[in-house]
Design an enzyme around this catalytic site. Structure first.
Site, short mmCIF file in Angstrom:
data_model
loop_
_atom_site.label_atom_id
_atom_site.label_comp_id
_atom_site.label_asym_id
_atom_site.label_seq_id
_atom_site.Cartn_x
_atom_site.Cartn_y
_atom_site.Cartn_z
N SER A 263 17.01 -5.60 5.32
CA SER A 263 17.50 -4.27 5.67
C SER A 263 18.99 -4.35 5.91
CB SER A 263 16.79 -3.74 6.93
OG SER A 263 17.48 -2.61 7.46
N SER B 135 0.81 -1.22 0.00
CA SER B 135 0.00 0.00 0.00
C SER B 135 0.84 1.27 0.00
CB SER B 135 -0.95 0.01 1.20
OG SER B 135 -0.22 0.04 2.42
N TYR C 63 14.20 -5.26 15.37
CA TYR C 63 14.04 -5.06 13.93
C TYR C 63 15.22 -5.70 13.19
CZ TYR C 63 13.73 -2.66 9.42
OH TYR C 63 13.67 -2.38 8.08
#
Length: 248
Positions: free
Chosen positions: A146, A17, A159
């Site tokens: 990442s 999105s 994360y």
């Protein structure tokens, strides 16, 4: 070299999105792929899917569409498979959430949510989709990790750990899937200008650490994803696109 054509191929993009996911979907759609955007909010998904080009879609192609669910929910993946009639040639696992606090101060729900979205959501996506690709002996999985997966980051321990898991998962899948003519690769972006990184570059302190001197754009990551999707020998790639940050 003969590139793989994306024309008419069914492509599922989680985190579709906005940000990197949406940029990848727009790029793939421009090359003729039929994209299914996945996210948690139906309204933002509908806004996003309206921005996808249909110019390169063949007349008999399935239109671009959306399915709203949490990627950590296995039943949501079953719903997706029903939506695409068990057919998916390209899977992009781009859904992810950031965490900005030291480990000692994080409560259990935040840890669980970060791991569930970033790592378990990717695991479930691969687990649910790859048998269909294996049976068809065709497919491409692109996972988004990442640079923090290898470099670490202050206040981003969970994360970073979840994204490191994505890298390890992808490399293991490359061993498992190659003999079925299914390719698995992982993108390793640095700092990209998205909603997730908004406000991080205060007084240019962040960009001063990046050798190229700036943050990247979602379109630049999407271009790298396009290479992975179209190159038939791109398999087990861990593709850094970080402006040189991982070299520091």
């Amino acid at each position: 070299m003969q590139h793989i054509s994306l024309v008419g191929k069914r492509c599922v993009v989680t985190g579709g999105s906005r940000g990197i996911g949406l940029a990848i979907a727009r790029t793939f759609a421009a090359y003729g792929a039929s994209c299914v955007l996945v996210g948690r909010d139906e309204f933002t998904l509908q806004e996003a899917v309206a921005t996808l080009s249909t110019d390169a879609l063949p007349e008999d192609a399935v239109p671009h569409s959306t399915v709203a669910f949490d990627v950590a929910d296995t039943k949501g993946w079953d719903l997706l498979l029903s939506h695409v009639h068990n057919k998916c040639e390209i899977l992009v696992n781009g859904a992810g959430i950031m965490q900005r606090s030291f480990l000692y101060s994080i409560d259990y729900p935040e840890i669980q949510k970060t791991v569930n979205t970033n790592l378990m959501g990717t695991i479930w996506g691969c687990r649910k989709i790859m048998p269909k690709m294996m049976k068809a002996r065709e497919g491409c999985i692109i996972n988004v990790a990442s640079v923090l997966a290898t470099n670490g980051g202050k206040g981003a321990s969970i994360y970073a750990a979840s994204k490191a898991g994505v890298v390890a998962l992808t490399r293991s899948l490359a061993w498992e899937l190659g003999r079925f003519s299914v390719r698995a690769n992982v993108l390793v972006p640095g700092y990209i200008r998205t909603d997730m990184t908004r406000g991080m570059d205060k007084r240019n302190s962040l960009t001063s650490q990046i050798p190229i001197g700036r943050m990247g754009s979602p379109d630049e990551v999407a271009d790298a994803a396009l290479f992975l999707a179209r190159n038939p020998y791109a398999h087990n790639c861990v593709l850094n696109i970080d402006g040189g940050l991982s070299a520091v």
